[in-house]
Scaffold this active site. Structure first.
Site, PDB file in Angstrom:
ATOM      1  CG  MET A  21      -1.999   1.298   1.250  1.00 12.66           C
ATOM      2  SD  MET A  21      -2.602   0.656   2.682  1.00 12.66           S
ATOM      3  CE  MET A  21      -2.016   0.986   3.813  1.00 12.66           C
ATOM      4  CE1 TYR A 142       5.993  -4.267  11.388  1.00  7.23           C
ATOM      5  CE2 TYR A 142       5.528  -2.647  12.173  1.00  7.23           C
ATOM      6  CZ  TYR A 142       5.464  -3.002  10.842  1.00  7.23           C
ATOM      7  OH  TYR A 142       5.779  -2.875   9.785  1.00  7.23           O
TER       8      TYR A 142
HETATM    9  O1  GFB Z   1      -5.283  -1.648  13.129  1.00  2.00           O
HETATM   10  P1  GFB Z   1      -4.803  -2.502  14.356  1.00  2.00           P
HETATM   11  O2  GFB Z   1      -4.619  -4.313  14.131  1.00  2.00           O
HETATM   12  O3  GFB Z   1      -4.022  -1.916  14.989  1.00  2.00           O
HETATM   13  O4  GFB Z   1      -6.248  -2.507  15.366  1.00  2.00           O
HETATM   14  P2  GFB Z   1      -2.871  -1.590  16.360  1.00  2.00           P
HETATM   15  C1  GFB Z   1      -6.373  -0.905  15.850  1.00  2.00           C
HETATM   16  C2  GFB Z   1      -7.666  -1.189  17.237  1.00  2.00           C
HETATM   17  O5  GFB Z   1      -8.760  -1.449  16.405  1.00  2.00           O
HETATM   18  C3  GFB Z   1      -7.479  -2.425  17.747  1.00  2.00           C
HETATM   19  C4  GFB Z   1      -9.537  -2.794  17.240  1.00  2.00           C
HETATM   20  O6  GFB Z   1      -7.526  -1.806  19.930  1.00  2.00           O
HETATM   21  C5  GFB Z   1      -7.933  -3.632  17.653  1.00  2.00           C
HETATM   22  O7  GFB Z   1      -8.870  -4.054  18.659  1.00  2.00           O
HETATM   23  N1  GFB Z   1      -9.961  -3.147  16.251  1.00  2.00           N
HETATM   24  C6  GFB Z   1     -11.729  -3.853  16.266  1.00  2.00           C
HETATM   25  C7  GFB Z   1      -9.831  -4.313  15.522  1.00  2.00           C
HETATM   26  N2  GFB Z   1     -12.332  -4.370  16.084  1.00  2.00           N
HETATM   27  C8  GFB Z   1     -10.740  -4.445  15.126  1.00  2.00           C
HETATM   28  C9  GFB Z   1     -11.183  -5.605  13.297  1.00  2.00           C
HETATM   29  O8  GFB Z   1     -12.282  -5.579  12.992  1.00  2.00           O
HETATM   30  N3  GFB Z   1      -9.758  -5.576  13.249  1.00  2.00           N
HETATM   31  C10 GFB Z   1      -8.842  -5.035  13.587  1.00  2.00           C
HETATM   32  N4  GFB Z   1      -7.046  -5.549  13.218  1.00  2.00           N
HETATM   33  N5  GFB Z   1      -8.439  -4.886  14.531  1.00  2.00           N
HETATM   34  C11 GFB Z   1      -0.960  -2.527  14.649  1.00  2.00           C
HETATM   35  C12 GFB Z   1       0.177  -3.189  15.517  1.00  2.00           C
HETATM   36  O9  GFB Z   1      -1.435  -2.615  15.817  1.00  2.00           O
HETATM   37  O10 GFB Z   1      -0.776  -1.474  13.638  1.00  2.00           O
HETATM   38  C13 GFB Z   1       1.852  -3.622  13.898  1.00  2.00           C
HETATM   39  O11 GFB Z   1       0.120  -4.815  15.570  1.00  2.00           O
HETATM   40  C14 GFB Z   1       1.133  -1.824  13.234  1.00  2.00           C
HETATM   41  O12 GFB Z   1       2.172  -3.496  14.493  1.00  2.00           O
HETATM   42  C15 GFB Z   1      -0.080  -1.571  12.882  1.00  2.00           C
HETATM   43  O13 GFB Z   1       2.292  -1.688  14.092  1.00  2.00           O
HETATM   44  C16 GFB Z   1       0.389  -0.230  12.241  1.00  2.00           C
HETATM   45  O14 GFB Z   1      -2.509  -0.205  16.285  1.00  2.00           O
HETATM   46  O15 GFB Z   1      -3.703  -1.924  17.442  1.00  2.00           O
END
Ligand code: GFB
Length: 312
Positions: A21, A142
């Site tokens: 992306m 990571y």
């Molecule tokens: O975007 P996300 O996976 O990344 O999740 P992080 C952000 C927040 O959204 C968390 C909530 O509090 C998740 O629990 N969330 C709610 C969800 N619903 C959903 C869903 O359906 N899918 C996902 N994925 N989240 C990542 C890191 O952290 O961010 C990486 O693990 C990296 O290392 C990346 O830095 C930018 O911001 O929590």
């Protein structure tokens, strides 16, 4: 705005990770810089192999390198596959940065992530917060690999005088994102879930965690613009935060996505899923002081991303 320190005109610029992306956004952004953009399909160049990367950089007479290649994923993928996230990102960073030095690349920009900062860093997070406290466990692997990348740039700068810099972008979204619900970040996941719920006529869709964590979202095209800006205007061992300076709770984000998608049902919260770091808002004063600011509002960015999602 400060005058440019480094001119991209006529340079041979390698974008590592051009299918991703951010990498694809950098390639699009570079089209107006008068440089020659060089990319390499993954099947032809394994970025974990320093000797092959060095030969590629030398054979292609690369002047400038954007390091946008990484194994990335959302909170669940990071927490489930820490070994993969650590080893792959460590190998990509160390091999590519070392090869760039050995092949005499003039300037390199390494792309990190704001998850390198401590879980309980002061908000907004200044660049100086790096290595001042424990990391968020869900993305420790990571983050460690990305910290090594930042430190390698610093080390090659100190020991060999290399013009290697690094940028720490906040949570990114945009065209060409990953919509697979097990490995995606929150924004594409919410777009996919709200859309599917609307199409199926469901009463609700599920959002993970408590809804209270706060995140800062930057559109990939704004990020690419900031990275090209830094390539031209920044030359220092200190990494630079890249963000909007504004954050939003996951609950408000879910409501915004619901509105953009036009889903009229409700949101169900799955409290068994992790929240991750409570807040991640970066201090963007350094980048703003250099004269850069984003142009895509979260609402417009989500609407554009939704259009991209439904045309795929
Ligand atoms: O975007 P996300 O996976 O990344 O999740 P992080 C952000 C927040 O959204 C968390 C909530 O509090 C998740 O629990 N969330 C709610 C969800 N619903 C959903 C869903 O359906 N899918 C996902 N994925 N989240 C990542 C890191 O952290 O961010 C990486 O693990 C990296 O290392 C990346 O830095 C930018 O911001 O929590």
């Amino acid at each position: 705005m400060t005058s440019a320190l480094y001119d991209l005109t006529g340079r041979r610029v390698f974008v590592a990770g051009h299918r991703g992306m951010v990498g694809s956004a950098i390639v699009r952004r570079l089209a107006s810089e008068g440089c020659e953009v060089i990319v390499a399909p993954r099947a032809e160049l394994d970025l974990r192999d320093a000797a092959r990367v060095k030969a590629f950089l030398a054979d292609n007479r690369i002047d400038t390198l954007f390091m946008a290649a990484a194994k990335v994923g959302g909170i669940l993928a990071n927490a489930t596959y820490p070994a993969d996230f650590l080893i792959e990102n460590l190998e990509i960073a160390s091999a590519t940065i070392r090869a760039a030095h050995e092949a005499n690349v003039e300037k390199l920009l390494f792309l990190g992530s704001t998850c390198i900062y401590p879980k309980h860093a002061p908000q907004p997070i200044p660049e100086s917060a790096l290595l001042t406290g424990p990391l968020e466990p869900t993305n420790e692997a990571y983050a460690l690999a990305k910290i090594v990348g930042v430190k390698l740039c610093e080390a090659y700068r100190t020991q060999h005088g290399r013009d290697f810099i690094s940028a720490m972008p906040t949570n990114l979204y945009g065209a060409g994102d990953n919509y697979d619900l097990k490995s995606s970040h929150v924004l594409p996941a919410l777009i996919a879930k709200a859309h599917e719920a609307k199409v199926r006529g469901d009463a609700s869709f599920v959002v993970w965690g408590s809804g209270t964590p706060r995140r800062e979202f930057l559109h990939a095209d704004d990020c690419a613009d900031a990275l090209v800006f830094l390539m031209k205007h920044w030359s220092d061992s200190q990494h630079v935060n890249v963000g909007t300076g504004e954050d939003i709770s996951i609950a408000d984000l879910a409501a915004l996505v619901k509105q953009v998608v036009g889903f009229e049902g409700t949101i169900e919260w799955d409290a068994s899923m992790p929240d991750g770091t409570p807040r991640k808002l970066v201090d963007v004063s350094k980048l703003a002081g250099l004269g850069w600011k984003p142009t895509i509002s979260l609402e417009d960015g989500i609407a554009a991303t939704y259009r991209d999602f439904i045309t795929k």
